[in-house]
Design a protein around this motif. Structure first.
Motif, PDB file in Angstrom:
ATOM      1  N   GLY A   1       1.666   2.180  -5.573  1.00 22.85           N
ATOM      2  CA  GLY A   1       1.344   3.250  -6.512  1.00 22.85           C
ATOM      3  C   GLY A   1       2.572   3.891  -7.111  1.00 22.85           C
ATOM      4  O   GLY A   1       2.602   4.212  -8.311  1.00 22.85           O
TER       5      GLY A   1
ATOM      6  N   ASN B   1      -0.364   1.186  -9.186  1.00 25.37           N
ATOM      7  CA  ASN B   1      -1.404   0.866  -8.210  1.00 25.37           C
ATOM      8  C   ASN B   1      -1.030  -0.426  -7.494  1.00 25.37           C
ATOM      9  O   ASN B   1      -0.121  -1.150  -7.916  1.00 25.37           O
ATOM     10  CB  ASN B   1      -2.784   0.741  -8.872  1.00 25.37           C
TER      11      ASN B   1
ATOM     12  N   TYR C   1       0.803  -1.214   0.000  1.00 23.14           N
ATOM     13  CA  TYR C   1       0.000   0.000   0.000  1.00 23.14           C
ATOM     14  C   TYR C   1       0.843   1.275   0.000  1.00 23.14           C
ATOM     15  O   TYR C   1       0.396   2.318  -0.475  1.00 23.14           O
ATOM     16  CB  TYR C   1      -0.948   0.001   1.203  1.00 23.14           C
TER      17      TYR C   1
END
Length: 257
Positions: free
Chosen positions: A51, A56, A47
């Motif tokens: 990105g 992503n 997380y």
């Protein structure tokens, strides 16, 4: 009579394996290495950097899942060294020597328990990745093959850490060296970032890092269903490590204990 002796040895090793697993489950530090560490690293790296590196999180998972899997297995394998060292310096092995069991039983129980520890670490890694949205492109059968191959290599490394645990002067030193080894092997590899983005000197280091071969083999199997030349290198390397360090570890253990 011989069959009875073999049965007793097997029973003793099974008991020692169970004892070492209980020691892991009742020790917060060991649980952190086997279960929580791969979960935390998968969530954090996925997380935080997904990105930035791949656009992503979902696109980053095929890259990071094999990397976190191998990192978790190295960390779990290193636990054998600290546990053996702790038992040696706490007097546990002196008590075990007084029991009517084969001298090699405690070491065999530790190394057998390591296989189960490695399996738990692998399940924790892959399950977290699956819950985050990762799906193996090659199917479940290749996932099983990757887990078996990586666990085999992790178990071969357990013999090296076990030898160091026997020779080290304390479990704290073993844990420190194991942590540094795990970080160097994983971060100086292709575990988390594409090799093409690295500076040239770093590319050279990554190309000589054996963990890079493991991760590349795992990615090809998980994503494309291909048993590559890297997979053969991993398998042969594991066999060679066990061939060298298993007799050396047993010899050192029997003479020191």
């Amino acid at each position: 009579m011989m069959n009875l002796q073999k049965t007793n040895i097997f029973s003793n090793i099974t008991t020692m394996t169970y004892r070492n697993l209980l020691k892991t489950l009742h020790n917060p530090d060991k649980i952190l290495d086997v279960i929580f560490q791969p979960i935390i690293f998968m969530l954090m790296f996925g997380y935080l950097f997904g990105g930035a590196i791949a656009g992503n999180v979902h696109a980053y998972l095929p890259t990071i899942v094999p990397g976190i899997l191998m990192q978790a297995l190295i960390s779990a394998a290193s636990g054998s060294g600290s546990q053996i060292s702790d038992d040696f310096h706490s007097g546990i092995y002196d008590r075990l020597k007084s029991l009517p069991i084969a001298n090699i039983t405690p070491l065999a129980g530790q190394l057998l328990a390591d296989i189960l520890r490695l399996f738990i670490a692998a399940i924790a890694s892959l399950t977290t990745g699956f819950l985050m949205g990762w799906r193996p492109g090659a199917g479940f059968g290749w996932v099983v093959l990757v887990v078996l191959l990586d666990i085999f290599l992790g178990w071969s490394l357990s013999w090296i850490f076990a030898l160091y645990g026997i020779l080290a002067k304390g479990s704290t030193m073993v844990e420190s060296v194991s942590l540094i080894t795990m970080l160097l092997l994983t971060f100086l590899s292709s575990a988390f970032v594409p090799v093409s983005t690295l500076p040239h000197p770093m590319k050279i280091l990554v190309s000589f890092n054996p963990v890079s071969y493991v991760i590349q083999a795992s990615r090809l199997m998980l994503n494309q269903g291909v048993w590559s030349s890297q997979a053969w290198v991993v398998l042969i390397s594991g066999i060679l490590v066990i061939s060298v360090f298993a007799p050396l570890t047993v010899f050192t253990y029997t003479h020191k204990s």
